[in-house]
Design a protein around this motif. Sequence first.
Motif, PDB file in Angstrom:
ATOM      1  N   GLU A  52      15.478  -5.703  16.421  1.00  0.00           N
ATOM      2  CA  GLU A  52      14.955  -4.595  16.927  1.00  0.00           C
ATOM      3  C   GLU A  52      15.284  -3.343  16.035  1.00  0.00           C
ATOM      4  OE1 GLU A  52      15.114  -2.690  21.323  1.00  0.00           O
ATOM      5  OE2 GLU A  52      16.949  -2.793  20.240  1.00  0.00           O
ATOM      6  N   GLY A  53      14.156  -2.602  16.021  1.00  0.00           N
ATOM      7  CA  GLY A  53      14.334  -1.494  15.000  1.00  0.00           C
ATOM      8  C   GLY A  53      13.077  -0.362  15.132  1.00  0.00           C
ATOM      9  N   TYR A  54      12.998   0.400  14.321  1.00  0.00           N
ATOM     10  CA  TYR A  54      11.721   1.491  14.253  1.00  0.00           C
ATOM     11  C   TYR A  54      11.349   1.368  12.777  1.00  0.00           C
ATOM     12  CZ  TYR A  54      13.240   2.534  19.071  1.00  0.00           C
ATOM     13  OH  TYR A  54      13.458   2.656  20.387  1.00  0.00           O
ATOM     14  N   ALA A  55       9.959   1.616  12.678  1.00  0.00           N
ATOM     15  CA  ALA A  55       9.313   2.146  11.601  1.00  0.00           C
ATOM     16  C   ALA A  55       8.374   3.395  11.626  1.00  0.00           C
ATOM     17  CB  ALA A  55       8.512   0.646  11.008  1.00  0.00           C
ATOM     18  N   PHE A  56       8.176   3.939  10.400  1.00  0.00           N
ATOM     19  CA  PHE A  56       7.371   4.876  10.331  1.00  0.00           C
ATOM     20  C   PHE A  56       6.080   4.603   9.677  1.00  0.00           C
ATOM     21  CE2 PHE A  56      11.679   6.526  10.475  1.00  0.00           C
ATOM     22  CZ  PHE A  56      11.844   7.521  11.725  1.00  0.00           C
ATOM     23  N   VAL A  57       5.151   4.718  10.397  1.00  0.00           N
ATOM     24  CA  VAL A  57       3.722   4.210   9.932  1.00  0.00           C
ATOM     25  C   VAL A  57       2.726   5.398   9.494  1.00  0.00           C
ATOM     26  CG1 VAL A  57       1.869   2.823  10.428  1.00  0.00           C
ATOM     27  CG2 VAL A  57       4.177   2.149  11.049  1.00  0.00           C
ATOM     28  N   ALA A  58       2.165   5.423   8.508  1.00  0.00           N
ATOM     29  CA  ALA A  58       0.984   6.223   8.176  1.00  0.00           C
ATOM     30  C   ALA A  58      -0.323   5.855   8.814  1.00  0.00           C
ATOM     31  CB  ALA A  58       0.735   6.454   6.694  1.00  0.00           C
ATOM     32  N   MET A  59      -1.121   6.643   9.605  1.00  0.00           N
ATOM     33  CA  MET A  59      -2.022   5.916  10.616  1.00  0.00           C
ATOM     34  C   MET A  59      -3.283   6.666  10.098  1.00  0.00           C
ATOM     35  SD  MET A  59      -0.636   4.733  14.165  1.00  0.00           S
ATOM     36  CE  MET A  59       0.870   3.740  14.383  1.00  0.00           C
ATOM     37  N   ASP A  60      -3.533   7.858   9.393  1.00  0.00           N
ATOM     38  CA  ASP A  60      -4.785   8.616   9.100  1.00  0.00           C
ATOM     39  C   ASP A  60      -5.670   7.524   8.697  1.00  0.00           C
ATOM     40  OD1 ASP A  60      -6.666  10.126   8.802  1.00  0.00           O
ATOM     41  OD2 ASP A  60      -5.357  11.932   7.812  1.00  0.00           O
ATOM     42  N   PRO A  61      -6.972   7.238   9.176  1.00  0.00           N
ATOM     43  CA  PRO A  61      -7.747   6.336   8.344  1.00  0.00           C
ATOM     44  C   PRO A  61      -8.529   7.063   7.277  1.00  0.00           C
ATOM     45  CG  PRO A  61      -8.869   7.280  10.496  1.00  0.00           C
ATOM     46  CD  PRO A  61      -7.181   7.712  10.541  1.00  0.00           C
ATOM     47  N   ASN A  62      -8.387   8.257   7.058  1.00  0.00           N
ATOM     48  CA  ASN A  62      -8.853   9.115   5.713  1.00  0.00           C
ATOM     49  C   ASN A  62      -7.867   8.949   4.624  1.00  0.00           C
ATOM     50  OD1 ASN A  62     -11.439   9.691   6.876  1.00  0.00           O
ATOM     51  ND2 ASN A  62     -10.277  11.238   8.359  1.00  0.00           N
ATOM     52  N   LEU A  63      -6.675   8.691   4.738  1.00  0.00           N
ATOM     53  CA  LEU A  63      -5.737   8.239   3.704  1.00  0.00           C
ATOM     54  C   LEU A  63      -6.314   7.226   2.588  1.00  0.00           C
ATOM     55  CD1 LEU A  63      -2.503   8.106   5.026  1.00  0.00           C
ATOM     56  CD2 LEU A  63      -2.998   9.850   3.738  1.00  0.00           C
ATOM     57  N   ILE A  64      -6.126   7.783   1.475  1.00  0.00           N
ATOM     58  CA  ILE A  64      -6.240   6.981   0.386  1.00  0.00           C
ATOM     59  C   ILE A  64      -4.899   6.256  -0.242  1.00  0.00           C
ATOM     60  CG2 ILE A  64      -6.893   6.851  -2.281  1.00  0.00           C
ATOM     61  CD1 ILE A  64      -8.780   9.368  -1.732  1.00  0.00           C
ATOM     62  N   TYR A  65      -4.947   5.242  -0.543  1.00  0.00           N
ATOM     63  CA  TYR A  65      -3.820   4.398  -0.863  1.00  0.00           C
ATOM     64  C   TYR A  65      -3.866   3.867  -2.425  1.00  0.00           C
ATOM     65  CZ  TYR A  65      -2.684   4.127   4.021  1.00  0.00           C
ATOM     66  OH  TYR A  65      -2.559   4.375   5.456  1.00  0.00           O
TER      67      TYR A  65
ATOM     68  N   LEU B   1       0.755  -1.236  -0.026  1.00  0.00           N
ATOM     69  CA  LEU B   1      -0.020   0.014   0.126  1.00  0.00           C
ATOM     70  C   LEU B   1       0.904   1.402  -0.173  1.00  0.00           C
ATOM     71  CD1 LEU B   1      -2.458  -1.509   2.698  1.00  0.00           C
ATOM     72  CD2 LEU B   1      -3.175  -0.647   0.508  1.00  0.00           C
ATOM     73  N   ARG B   2       0.491   2.209  -0.811  1.00  0.00           N
ATOM     74  CA  ARG B   2       1.240   3.373  -0.962  1.00  0.00           C
ATOM     75  C   ARG B   2       0.477   4.591  -0.780  1.00  0.00           C
ATOM     76  NH1 ARG B   2       3.780   3.523  -6.620  1.00  0.00           N
ATOM     77  NH2 ARG B   2       5.280   1.793  -5.508  1.00  0.00           N
ATOM     78  N   PRO B   3       0.475   5.318   0.284  1.00  0.00           N
ATOM     79  CA  PRO B   3      -0.285   6.727   0.403  1.00  0.00           C
ATOM     80  C   PRO B   3      -0.152   7.765  -0.550  1.00  0.00           C
ATOM     81  CG  PRO B   3       1.551   6.520   2.130  1.00  0.00           C
ATOM     82  CD  PRO B   3       1.485   5.474   1.354  1.00  0.00           C
ATOM     83  N   VAL B   4      -1.450   8.089  -1.204  1.00  0.00           N
ATOM     84  CA  VAL B   4      -1.381   9.184  -2.234  1.00  0.00           C
ATOM     85  C   VAL B   4      -2.206  10.577  -1.877  1.00  0.00           C
ATOM     86  CG1 VAL B   4      -0.812   7.355  -4.006  1.00  0.00           C
ATOM     87  CG2 VAL B   4      -3.376   8.022  -3.224  1.00  0.00           C
ATOM     88  N   ARG B   5      -3.053  10.408  -1.178  1.00  0.00           N
ATOM     89  CA  ARG B   5      -3.920  11.690  -0.733  1.00  0.00           C
ATOM     90  C   ARG B   5      -4.936  11.258   0.370  1.00  0.00           C
ATOM     91  NH1 ARG B   5      -6.531   9.989  -5.456  1.00  0.00           N
ATOM     92  NH2 ARG B   5      -8.627   9.940  -5.242  1.00  0.00           N
ATOM     93  N   HIS B   6      -5.245  12.503   0.755  1.00  0.00           N
ATOM     94  CA  HIS B   6      -6.447  12.357   2.045  1.00  0.00           C
ATOM     95  C   HIS B   6      -8.076  12.499   1.157  1.00  0.00           C
ATOM     96  CE1 HIS B   6      -3.869  12.809   5.385  1.00  0.00           C
ATOM     97  NE2 HIS B   6      -3.100  13.663   4.544  1.00  0.00           N
ATOM     98  N   MET B   7      -8.920  11.841   1.894  1.00  0.00           N
ATOM     99  CA  MET B   7     -10.166  11.986   1.531  1.00  0.00           C
ATOM    100  C   MET B   7     -10.809  13.506   0.973  1.00  0.00           C
ATOM    101  SD  MET B   7     -11.896   9.116   0.736  1.00  0.00           S
ATOM    102  CE  MET B   7     -13.625   9.537   1.074  1.00  0.00           C
ATOM    103  N   ASP B   8     -10.261  14.383   1.487  1.00  0.00           N
ATOM    104  CA  ASP B   8     -10.582  15.739   1.383  1.00  0.00           C
ATOM    105  C   ASP B   8      -9.623  16.393   0.003  1.00  0.00           C
ATOM    106  OD1 ASP B   8      -8.101  16.449   2.374  1.00  0.00           O
ATOM    107  OD2 ASP B   8      -8.788  17.705   3.982  1.00  0.00           O
ATOM    108  N   GLY B   9      -8.952  15.549  -0.558  1.00  0.00           N
ATOM    109  CA  GLY B   9      -8.295  15.953  -1.559  1.00  0.00           C
ATOM    110  C   GLY B   9      -6.731  16.661  -1.483  1.00  0.00           C
ATOM    111  N   THR B  10      -6.462  16.812  -0.381  1.00  0.00           N
ATOM    112  CA  THR B  10      -5.138  17.298  -0.034  1.00  0.00           C
ATOM    113  C   THR B  10      -4.010  16.200  -0.171  1.00  0.00           C
ATOM    114  OG1 THR B  10      -5.399  16.754   2.287  1.00  0.00           O
ATOM    115  CG2 THR B  10      -5.782  18.990   1.477  1.00  0.00           C
ATOM    116  N   PRO B  11      -2.898  16.634  -0.823  1.00  0.00           N
ATOM    117  CA  PRO B  11      -2.144  15.365  -1.040  1.00  0.00           C
ATOM    118  C   PRO B  11      -1.569  14.863   0.328  1.00  0.00           C
ATOM    119  CG  PRO B  11      -1.410  17.439  -2.050  1.00  0.00           C
ATOM    120  CD  PRO B  11      -2.683  17.699  -1.150  1.00  0.00           C
ATOM    121  N   TYR B  12      -0.939  13.608   0.516  1.00  0.00           N
ATOM    122  CA  TYR B  12      -0.209  12.944   1.537  1.00  0.00           C
ATOM    123  C   TYR B  12       0.911  13.855   1.948  1.00  0.00           C
ATOM    124  CZ  TYR B  12       2.505   9.840   4.407  1.00  0.00           C
ATOM    125  OH  TYR B  12       3.026   9.424   5.425  1.00  0.00           O
ATOM    126  N   ASN B  13       0.977  14.333   3.236  1.00  0.00           N
ATOM    127  CA  ASN B  13       2.194  15.125   3.451  1.00  0.00           C
ATOM    128  C   ASN B  13       3.423  14.440   4.243  1.00  0.00           C
ATOM    129  OD1 ASN B  13       0.999  14.630   6.055  1.00  0.00           O
ATOM    130  ND2 ASN B  13       0.312  16.704   6.389  1.00  0.00           N
TER     131      ASN B  13
END
Length: 203
Positions: free
Chosen positions: A97-110, A10-22
Amino acid sequence: MTNKSGAFGLRPVRHMDGTPYNGATVKCYISAAYATALFVGDPVVFSPTLAEKDPTGNHPTINKSAGTAGTVVRGVIVGFLQNPDDLEKTYSPASTEGYAFVAMDPNLIYEIRGDGGGALTKAVPGQNAVMIATTAGSTSSGRSGMNLDEGTTTAPGTTQNFTLHVLDVKEQEDNTLGENALYEVLLNTPENKTGRFLGIMAS
């Protein structure tokens, strides 16, 4: 025209309101006790296992989500904190052991690519779908091995607990409705909004 093939998750592309994924993410902990490799594009959930928790308590701990019917998804991995001892590694090896950066906004379009398991019809936008692991993930590119299941095991339909809600077939020159199409989707079973299901509801 034949669509491209190959999984990337899955690759985030934008939000439901039309704004780009930041690029907003939550830093998450990966325990050395977790014996599964993680890749960019993998869907994840919070770990329920006490032994895997971040010993500092500063970060939530993640595991991979299977993405199948009835499972939930907290978010999607978009990157990893680099290991200073191995700067070229682009994924998180199992039991490391490590760390990941996770997109969590439920209104993201992938966007996600179909697995080639069936030529889907114009009925699919608006339906729900599940994910399928066509590979374990690429240790060279760091990309996830997850695809949208076009019918290899579970075809898209109106089932409420499928993990993805299909918005559309992505409109671009090298993409058409058919096998291995590129789809735009929402998370249909987000872990942080229990009980929220999109698509057709039961009567």
